[in-house]
Design an enzyme around this catalytic site. Sequence first.
Site, short mmCIF file in Angstrom:
data_model
loop_
_atom_site.label_atom_id
_atom_site.label_comp_id
_atom_site.label_asym_id
_atom_site.label_seq_id
_atom_site.Cartn_x
_atom_site.Cartn_y
_atom_site.Cartn_z
N ARG A 66 42.83 -7.94 13.69
CA ARG A 66 41.76 -8.52 12.86
C ARG A 66 42.35 -9.49 11.84
NH1 ARG A 66 38.46 -4.29 10.51
NH2 ARG A 66 37.20 -4.48 12.37
N LYS A 75 39.65 -0.24 17.49
CA LYS A 75 38.85 0.95 17.84
C LYS A 75 37.46 0.52 18.36
CE LYS A 75 39.47 2.66 13.66
NZ LYS A 75 40.39 1.62 13.16
N THR A 76 36.80 -0.38 17.63
CA THR A 76 35.48 -0.86 18.06
C THR A 76 35.61 -1.64 19.36
OG1 THR A 76 34.94 -1.06 15.72
CG2 THR A 76 33.43 -2.11 17.28
N ASP A 102 31.19 4.88 14.33
CA ASP A 102 32.33 4.39 13.56
C ASP A 102 32.45 5.26 12.30
OD1 ASP A 102 34.45 2.79 13.01
OD2 ASP A 102 33.28 1.03 12.41
N THR A 151 39.56 6.30 10.60
CA THR A 151 40.84 5.91 10.02
C THR A 151 41.57 7.18 9.54
OG1 THR A 151 39.59 5.52 8.01
CG2 THR A 151 40.20 3.59 9.27
P1 ADP Z 1 38.65 -1.54 14.34
O1 ADP Z 1 37.37 -1.07 14.97
O2 ADP Z 1 39.83 -0.70 14.70
O3 ADP Z 1 38.54 -1.75 12.86
P2 ADP Z 1 38.15 -3.95 15.90
O4 ADP Z 1 38.04 -3.39 17.26
O5 ADP Z 1 36.89 -4.35 15.21
O6 ADP Z 1 39.01 -2.98 14.95
O7 ADP Z 1 39.16 -5.21 16.00
C1 ADP Z 1 39.04 -6.34 15.18
C2 ADP Z 1 39.19 -7.61 15.99
O8 ADP Z 1 40.53 -7.70 16.43
C3 ADP Z 1 38.35 -7.65 17.27
O9 ADP Z 1 37.13 -8.31 17.08
C4 ADP Z 1 39.19 -8.43 18.24
O10 ADP Z 1 38.92 -9.82 18.12
C5 ADP Z 1 40.59 -8.19 17.77
N1 ADP Z 1 41.28 -7.20 18.62
C6 ADP Z 1 41.46 -5.90 18.32
N2 ADP Z 1 42.18 -5.29 19.27
C7 ADP Z 1 42.46 -6.24 20.19
C8 ADP Z 1 43.21 -6.24 21.42
N3 ADP Z 1 43.81 -5.13 21.86
N4 ADP Z 1 43.29 -7.39 22.12
C9 ADP Z 1 42.70 -8.50 21.65
N5 ADP Z 1 42.00 -8.58 20.51
C10 ADP Z 1 41.89 -7.48 19.78
#
Ligand code: ADP
Length: 347
Positions: free
Chosen positions: A219, A66-67, A111, A160
Amino acid sequence: MPRDPMVTGSALDERQRDAALRPRFLREVIGQREVARRLQIAVNAARKLREPLAHILFDGPPGLGKTTFATVLPNELGTSLQITSGPALSKPADLLPFLTNAEEGSVLFIDEIHRMPRAVEEFISPAMEDFRVDIVLGEGVNARTISLTLKRFTLIGATTRSGMLSGPMRDRFKMHEHLEFYSVEDLATIIRVNAKKLQTEITEEASYELAQRSRGTPRIANSRLWWARNFAASEADGRITADVARAALDMAGVDRAGLDKQDRRYLETLIDVFEGGPTGVEALAATMNLPTDTLSDEVEPYLLREQYIIRSPRGRMATPRAFELLGRPQNRKPPTSEPTLFDAGER
Ligand code: ADP
């Protein structure tokens, strides 16, 4: 709360690692192809029409990107990004600097937007719809309201639990994107790309070994890779081979099905204490001494997807697959296909 601390290190380490490995542009994003395609169209349209991107809501379990999407979009558009989170915005005044600093076409990322108090939600509504906010100055009979015009910005929310956002708030987002767990192939690709960024050699077989044991989550794939890299440096010649990957994950308590200690504790509690259920998530959380949110946001989505548990109107139930995984005899009637009251988004 970081998952299996032995593998992930501190939350700060995890955040730094996430930032270092995060894709910067849409073309670097792996998997989630449909979502990426729709976002690419939105970006192209915003560029051609010279309009800000529509407000976007991402939902899905933690660590799915998401981030990442929220940071990639302003890079694509060449605009600035401000980041905050629901819990940091306890009152409307906390939000005001973000709104007044927003430049034309820039992105404001919130977030955990479901944790924003109602008063802040109400304050942000006119900002999202008409790019203005109403500010009350003074108190009592002397109070007056002034309306402040804002630059046209894009709000990106991540949650979430989209079910916890109010209906009107959800409707203000013109795009809703639900992120799903990743396939093993996509995770293996992410692992190989990130190994390269970390200047670590990894075999294709090892990338699949790590991917299969990453709970469908990038992650977690990154933390498995990080741990295997350290393990390879200390216990082998620095290269991550399939044997090194296997030994590293076995040592970290990640089982062959990819479940970690917290997942297994959940299943052990459900089966050994509650006889496989049905039981409420609050009772499980109390017995495990963990916040209910941790179970419902971080642990259960993957166990549900992999069909180790089901959610029935009467509570959580372990499936025959979970009994088998833990090697417990199943001397009770297996759960039948009872209608499920809640879907994955509505907790
Ligand atoms: P969320 O915000 O959903 O908790 P993040 O965007 O922080 O998740 O993702 C965590 C890590 O996973 C990121 O720093 C990145 O390294 C990796 N990641 C997430 N999605 C992808 C993707 N589609 N392709 C490559 N790496 C990804």
